[in-house]
Design a protein around this motif. Structure first.
Motif, PDB file in Angstrom:
ATOM      1  N   ALA A 199      -8.048   8.560  23.811  1.00 49.17           N
ATOM      2  CA  ALA A 199      -8.293   9.050  22.442  1.00 49.17           C
ATOM      3  C   ALA A 199      -8.354   7.913  21.421  1.00 49.17           C
ATOM      4  O   ALA A 199      -9.067   7.997  20.422  1.00 49.17           O
ATOM      5  N   GLU A 200      -7.598   6.815  21.660  1.00 50.17           N
ATOM      6  CA  GLU A 200      -7.532   5.735  20.667  1.00 50.17           C
ATOM      7  C   GLU A 200      -8.753   4.816  20.676  1.00 50.17           C
ATOM      8  O   GLU A 200      -8.890   3.967  19.818  1.00 50.17           O
ATOM      9  N   LEU A 201      -9.612   4.961  21.688  1.00 51.95           N
ATOM     10  CA  LEU A 201     -10.769   4.060  21.781  1.00 51.95           C
ATOM     11  C   LEU A 201     -12.062   4.790  21.409  1.00 51.95           C
ATOM     12  O   LEU A 201     -12.223   5.967  21.706  1.00 51.95           O
ATOM     13  N   LYS A 202     -12.975   4.068  20.756  1.00 48.82           N
ATOM     14  CA  LYS A 202     -14.326   4.601  20.550  1.00 48.82           C
ATOM     15  C   LYS A 202     -15.206   3.938  21.610  1.00 48.82           C
ATOM     16  O   LYS A 202     -15.316   2.710  21.643  1.00 48.82           O
ATOM     17  N   VAL A 203     -15.798   4.740  22.476  1.00 46.58           N
ATOM     18  CA  VAL A 203     -16.571   4.206  23.601  1.00 46.58           C
ATOM     19  C   VAL A 203     -17.996   4.743  23.513  1.00 46.58           C
ATOM     20  O   VAL A 203     -18.209   5.950  23.425  1.00 46.58           O
ATOM     21  N   ILE A 204     -18.961   3.845  23.556  1.00 44.81           N
ATOM     22  CA  ILE A 204     -20.369   4.237  23.417  1.00 44.81           C
ATOM     23  C   ILE A 204     -20.916   4.704  24.767  1.00 44.81           C
ATOM     24  O   ILE A 204     -20.650   4.114  25.803  1.00 44.81           O
ATOM     25  N   SER A 205     -21.720   5.774  24.715  1.00 45.60           N
ATOM     26  CA  SER A 205     -22.280   6.358  25.933  1.00 45.60           C
ATOM     27  C   SER A 205     -23.249   5.408  26.637  1.00 45.60           C
ATOM     28  O   SER A 205     -23.915   4.590  25.998  1.00 45.60           O
ATOM     29  N   ARG A 206     -23.363   5.578  27.953  1.00 48.87           N
ATOM     30  CA  ARG A 206     -24.246   4.698  28.735  1.00 48.87           C
ATOM     31  C   ARG A 206     -25.718   4.870  28.375  1.00 48.87           C
ATOM     32  O   ARG A 206     -26.512   3.949  28.514  1.00 48.87           O
ATOM     33  N   THR A 207     -26.097   6.074  27.884  1.00 47.22           N
ATOM     34  CA  THR A 207     -27.486   6.275  27.460  1.00 47.22           C
ATOM     35  C   THR A 207     -27.882   5.201  26.448  1.00 47.22           C
ATOM     36  O   THR A 207     -29.011   4.737  26.422  1.00 47.22           O
ATOM     37  N   SER A 208     -26.928   4.822  25.588  1.00 45.29           N
ATOM     38  CA  SER A 208     -27.206   3.805  24.570  1.00 45.29           C
ATOM     39  C   SER A 208     -26.989   2.395  25.093  1.00 45.29           C
ATOM     40  O   SER A 208     -27.767   1.488  24.794  1.00 45.29           O
ATOM     41  N   THR A 209     -25.931   2.185  25.897  1.00 44.18           N
ATOM     42  CA  THR A 209     -25.644   0.813  26.334  1.00 44.18           C
ATOM     43  C   THR A 209     -26.667   0.321  27.345  1.00 44.18           C
ATOM     44  O   THR A 209     -26.897  -0.880  27.453  1.00 44.18           O
ATOM     45  N   GLN A 210     -27.320   1.239  28.068  1.00 46.14           N
ATOM     46  CA  GLN A 210     -28.254   0.778  29.108  1.00 46.14           C
ATOM     47  C   GLN A 210     -29.519   0.133  28.517  1.00 46.14           C
ATOM     48  O   GLN A 210     -30.299  -0.468  29.240  1.00 46.14           O
ATOM     49  N   HIS A 211     -29.698   0.236  27.205  1.00 43.56           N
ATOM     50  CA  HIS A 211     -30.826  -0.454  26.570  1.00 43.56           C
ATOM     51  C   HIS A 211     -30.631  -1.979  26.615  1.00 43.56           C
ATOM     52  O   HIS A 211     -31.553  -2.735  26.366  1.00 43.56           O
ATOM     53  N   PHE A 212     -29.410  -2.422  26.879  1.00 41.31           N
ATOM     54  CA  PHE A 212     -29.117  -3.870  26.861  1.00 41.31           C
ATOM     55  C   PHE A 212     -28.704  -4.320  28.260  1.00 41.31           C
ATOM     56  O   PHE A 212     -27.566  -4.681  28.491  1.00 41.31           O
ATOM     57  N   LYS A 213     -29.658  -4.282  29.207  1.00 45.71           N
ATOM     58  CA  LYS A 213     -29.272  -4.513  30.598  1.00 45.71           C
ATOM     59  C   LYS A 213     -29.049  -5.976  30.943  1.00 45.71           C
ATOM     60  O   LYS A 213     -28.104  -6.329  31.605  1.00 45.71           O
ATOM     61  N   SER A 214     -29.959  -6.841  30.521  1.00 42.76           N
ATOM     62  CA  SER A 214     -29.837  -8.243  30.931  1.00 42.76           C
ATOM     63  C   SER A 214     -28.737  -8.925  30.115  1.00 42.76           C
ATOM     64  O   SER A 214     -28.211  -8.348  29.181  1.00 42.76           O
ATOM     65  N   ALA A 215     -28.406 -10.147  30.474  1.00 45.92           N
ATOM     66  CA  ALA A 215     -27.329 -10.847  29.757  1.00 45.92           C
ATOM     67  C   ALA A 215     -27.804 -11.169  28.339  1.00 45.92           C
ATOM     68  O   ALA A 215     -28.657 -12.034  28.139  1.00 45.92           O
ATOM     69  N   PRO A 216     -27.288 -10.478  27.339  1.00 54.73           N
ATOM     70  CA  PRO A 216     -27.789 -10.680  25.985  1.00 54.73           C
ATOM     71  C   PRO A 216     -27.110 -11.874  25.318  1.00 54.73           C
ATOM     72  O   PRO A 216     -25.959 -12.186  25.610  1.00 54.73           O
ATOM     73  N   ASP A 217     -27.850 -12.545  24.410  1.00 54.48           N
ATOM     74  CA  ASP A 217     -27.240 -13.681  23.714  1.00 54.48           C
ATOM     75  C   ASP A 217     -26.960 -13.336  22.251  1.00 54.48           C
ATOM     76  O   ASP A 217     -26.452 -14.144  21.506  1.00 54.48           O
ATOM     77  N   ASN A 218     -27.317 -12.117  21.862  1.00 57.00           N
ATOM     78  CA  ASN A 218     -27.130 -11.743  20.452  1.00 57.00           C
ATOM     79  C   ASN A 218     -26.069 -10.651  20.340  1.00 57.00           C
ATOM     80  O   ASN A 218     -26.322  -9.560  19.828  1.00 57.00           O
ATOM     81  N   LEU A 219     -24.868 -10.945  20.820  1.00 57.01           N
ATOM     82  CA  LEU A 219     -23.798  -9.940  20.857  1.00 57.01           C
ATOM     83  C   LEU A 219     -23.466  -9.333  19.485  1.00 57.01           C
ATOM     84  O   LEU A 219     -23.308  -8.124  19.375  1.00 57.01           O
TER      85      LEU A 219
END
Length: 456
Positions: free
Chosen positions: A24-44
């Motif tokens: 409950a204490e964490l806000k966690v983003i769904s995989r539908t959204s996170t999967q848009h950033f698959k490769s190792a991103p450099d713009n965190l």
């Protein structure tokens, strides 16, 4: 990349997120959204801003025969500080234990307090069969696309997952969700899909009544087919309590019972929460836009549906939502353009009906009659919703026939099309007609609707 291995990697990511989502204490983003950033991103920092988070978990998964290596690092995206990193070399059969361990360590690193039940849920494995899990993920992938053909693919994958592990509650919830939406996307009649949805949702709850997804599935059936808004809201609220980060619970409570009862302030707040948890979900953005449309807030509706089209320009649904908004604003030419795009993108007869009724209103009666003839012909061999025929009859000036069609929708159990009968502006021409008002009273009793608006 080996596509099967890609599904396995996504599975590991999904499982870690799912376990964290129950805290409950964490806000966690769904995989539908996170999967848009698959490769190792450099713009965190940019990604963190787009997703509305402070910390990002990066990782990689390598699988060879029965061995698996998982590398993970937790990074504060604003300061680029590495909060924690580790490598796990294990046997493939131990993968669920690894995911549980990673999730627990992340929660502790972020100093989230874990209740006893949260610890228990984090440690639980949804299935011991990794193949069943990959099949489940493929099912959710197609389910998220929201077209009739994709929902049928999803059903195949969920069914295969259940065949591999008959006690897999999540797969039953996925199956229920797919059958529930078939008639919404004109891929089956409610009579041919809701009994299967109901059976799968019951089975999921029987196997695991602490599963948020199963409560959300059941809530969707109660509101979208049984007109039981009170119980539906209770199921969605239970789902939210069990998993405060499951975006679908917020999405379905908002565009289902709350919208039907005219509780727009709460509906919009819940819809916004769904988008916060899954910012790159086409359907969550589009349906929030649809709620603004029902609330008569057209500028916000256009902006929100525009985001859905940006995420997926090929979503026929988002295009016909946009057409509806233009139509109600009096921009019929633009509306017809959007409806035509929807028809070009998908063969859903409902998109065709929206195009036909707009053409009739624009005085293009020959074109409208052609569409009506096409719909009538298609209805001989596939499901065409009664609501679609009602829209055509309204535009062609036959109110009695339109009400006949809506009454047929009610008899056929096509509640999903008509639960919004009190707020749907496409039906405004029928308001005040005694038969229409009697039907509206059956679907959303005035006492419930008034209660809804009084609480604004």
């Amino acid at each position: 990349r080996d596509p099967d291995n890609a599904y396995f990697c996504e599975g590991v990511q999904d499982e870690i997120l799912t376990r964290l989502a129950r805290v409950a204490e964490l806000k966690v983003i769904s995989r539908t959204s996170t999967q848009h950033f698959k490769s190792a991103p450099d713009n965190l920092p940019q990604i963190a801003k787009q997703l509305g988070v402070m910390n990002i978990l990066e990782g990689s998964v390598q699988k060879a025969n029965d061995q698996v290596r998982v590398n993970v690092q937790l990074i504060n995206a604003l300061t680029d500080a590495h909060l924690w990193a580790d490598t796990y070399d294990r046997k493939l059969t131990d993968i669920f234990a690894v995911e549980s361990e990673i999730a627990k360590t992340i929660a502790e690193t972020l100093q989230a307090r874990l209740s006893g039940s949260e610890k228990q849920m984090m440690a639980a494995a949804p299935t011991t069969d990794t193949e069943a899990y990959e099949l489940y993920l493929k099912g959710r992938f197609f389910w998220n696309k929201r077209t009739g053909a994709d929902l049928k693919h999803a059903i195949e994958y969920f069914t295969q997952a259940i065949a591999k592990d008959p006690s897999y509650a999540l797969a039953y919830a996925g199956l229920a969700d797919s059958y529930t939406l078939l008639s919404v996307f004109s891929a089956a009649s409610p009579q041919d899909s809701i009994p299967q949805a109901r059976a799968a949702a019951r089975k999921a709850l029987e196997l695991d009544n602490t599963l948020a997804e199963a409560h959300a599935s059941f809530g969707r059936i109660l509101s979208g087919y049984d007109y039981d808004f009170e119980r539906a809201i209770a199921e969605f609220e239970r789902a939210i309590q069990l998993n405060p980060n499951y975006a679908t619970s917020y999405h379905w409570i908002s565009n289902g019972p709350l919208t039907a009862r005219g509780e727009f302030d709460r509906a919009i707040a819940e819809g916004k929460r769904a988008v916060e948890l899954d910012p790159l979900s086409m359907i969550d953005n589009a349906d929030l836009g649809q709620i603004y449309f029902y609330a008569g807030r057209y500028d916000e509706a256009i902006s929100q549906v525009g985001k859905a089209i940006e995420i997926d320009p090929h979503s026929y649904l988002a295009h016909f939502y946009l057409g509806q908004i233009y139509q109600l604003q009096g921009h019929l030419t633009e509306a017809i353009g959007e409806y035509q795009k929807a028809v070009d993108l998908d063969d859903d007869p409902q998109a065709l009906a929206f195009l036909g009724q707009a053409q009739a209103r624009a005085g293009q009666h020959d074109e409208a009659q052609k569409i009506l003839a096409r719909m009538t012909e298609e209805a001989k061999s596939r499901y065409v919703s009664a609501y679609s025929f009602a829209l055509m009859s309204i535009a062609l000036g036959d109110k009695e026939q339109a009400i006949d069609a809506l009454e047929r929708a009610h008899r056929e159990g096509a509640a999903n099309d008509i639960i919004t009968i009190r707020v749907d502006p496409m039906l405004d021409d029928l308001r005040g007609q005694p038969r229409f008002e009697a039907l509206a009273e059956k679907i959303v009793p005035a006492r419930e609707f008034k209660a809804g608006t009084a609480s604004k």
